[in-house]
Design an enzyme around this catalytic site. Structure first.
Site, PDB file in Angstrom:
ATOM      1  N   ASN A  17      40.727  26.965   2.523  1.00 43.58           N
ATOM      2  CA  ASN A  17      42.332  27.415   2.421  1.00 43.58           C
ATOM      3  C   ASN A  17      43.190  26.137   1.659  1.00 43.58           C
ATOM      4  OD1 ASN A  17      42.185  29.353   4.285  1.00 43.58           O
ATOM      5  ND2 ASN A  17      41.503  27.790   5.418  1.00 43.58           N
ATOM      6  N   ILE A  51      34.422  22.162  15.114  1.00 45.54           N
ATOM      7  CA  ILE A  51      35.224  21.356  16.487  1.00 45.54           C
ATOM      8  C   ILE A  51      34.965  22.482  17.430  1.00 45.54           C
ATOM      9  CG2 ILE A  51      37.300  20.581  15.675  1.00 45.54           C
ATOM     10  CD1 ILE A  51      37.147  18.294  18.239  1.00 45.54           C
ATOM     11  N   VAL A 102      44.386  20.994   8.018  1.00 44.98           N
ATOM     12  CA  VAL A 102      44.272  19.582   6.817  1.00 44.98           C
ATOM     13  C   VAL A 102      43.992  19.172   5.529  1.00 44.98           C
ATOM     14  CG1 VAL A 102      42.293  17.633   6.636  1.00 44.98           C
ATOM     15  CG2 VAL A 102      42.008  19.600   9.043  1.00 44.98           C
ATOM     16  N   HIS A 124      38.603  21.323   2.532  1.00 49.40           N
ATOM     17  CA  HIS A 124      37.574  21.484   2.737  1.00 49.40           C
ATOM     18  C   HIS A 124      37.129  23.048   2.582  1.00 49.40           C
ATOM     19  CE1 HIS A 124      40.825  21.897   5.449  1.00 49.40           C
ATOM     20  NE2 HIS A 124      39.866  22.786   6.517  1.00 49.40           N
TER      21      HIS A 124
END
Length: 140
Positions: free
Chosen positions: A97, A40, A106, A110
């Site tokens: 990360n 995003i 988050v 991912h």
């Protein structure tokens, strides 16, 4: 806010909500193990996120608890996304990360796929970054 990757999985994180369809995302790849969608807030011309469908906080959590099929399926999905997006020949960066010091934001594993321009060095000191910016070099 950085994530403490040693904490339990929070099923109210944004990626869990995307997986459940509660938050829309432009799904560019999906199979039984992974989902890929554009970031995003991209930091490169191509910036794709790939997430496993299982509830894993970080790479450490995933590598310790995921089944062999989930691990293989996720890794293969990341490769397929890169190939399908045409990133292999020009090159791309793959980044995951894990934890606060790495600035994981988050609490769902991912990986980021970055591409579309020369990305520059991965880790550099502030003086080097300032000099690169002054010259107009690519950073990212």
């Amino acid at each position: 806010m950085a994530v403490d990757a040693t904490q339990p999985y929070d099923d109210n994180n944004i990626f869990a909500k995307i997986l459940r369809g509660e938050i829309p995302a432009r799904r560019i790849y999906e199979d039984e193990y992974a989902l890929a969608f554009p970031d995003i807030a991209p930091v490169a011309p191509t910036h794709i996120l790939v997430i496993p469908k299982g509830a894993y906080v970080s790479w450490d959590d995933f590598s310790a608890r995921a089944s062999d099929a989930e691990i293989a399926g996720f890794v293969r999905a990341v490769g397929k996304v890169a190939r399908d997006a045409g990133l292999v020949a020009p090159g791309f960066r793959l980044l995951a990360n894990a934890g606060a010091d790495a600035h994981q934001t988050v609490g769902h594993l991912h990986v980021h796929l970055f591409a579309g321009r020369k990305l520059g060095p991965m880790l550099v000191d502030k003086a080097t970054v300032d000099a690169m910016l002054a010259r107009g070099d690519a950073i990212g």
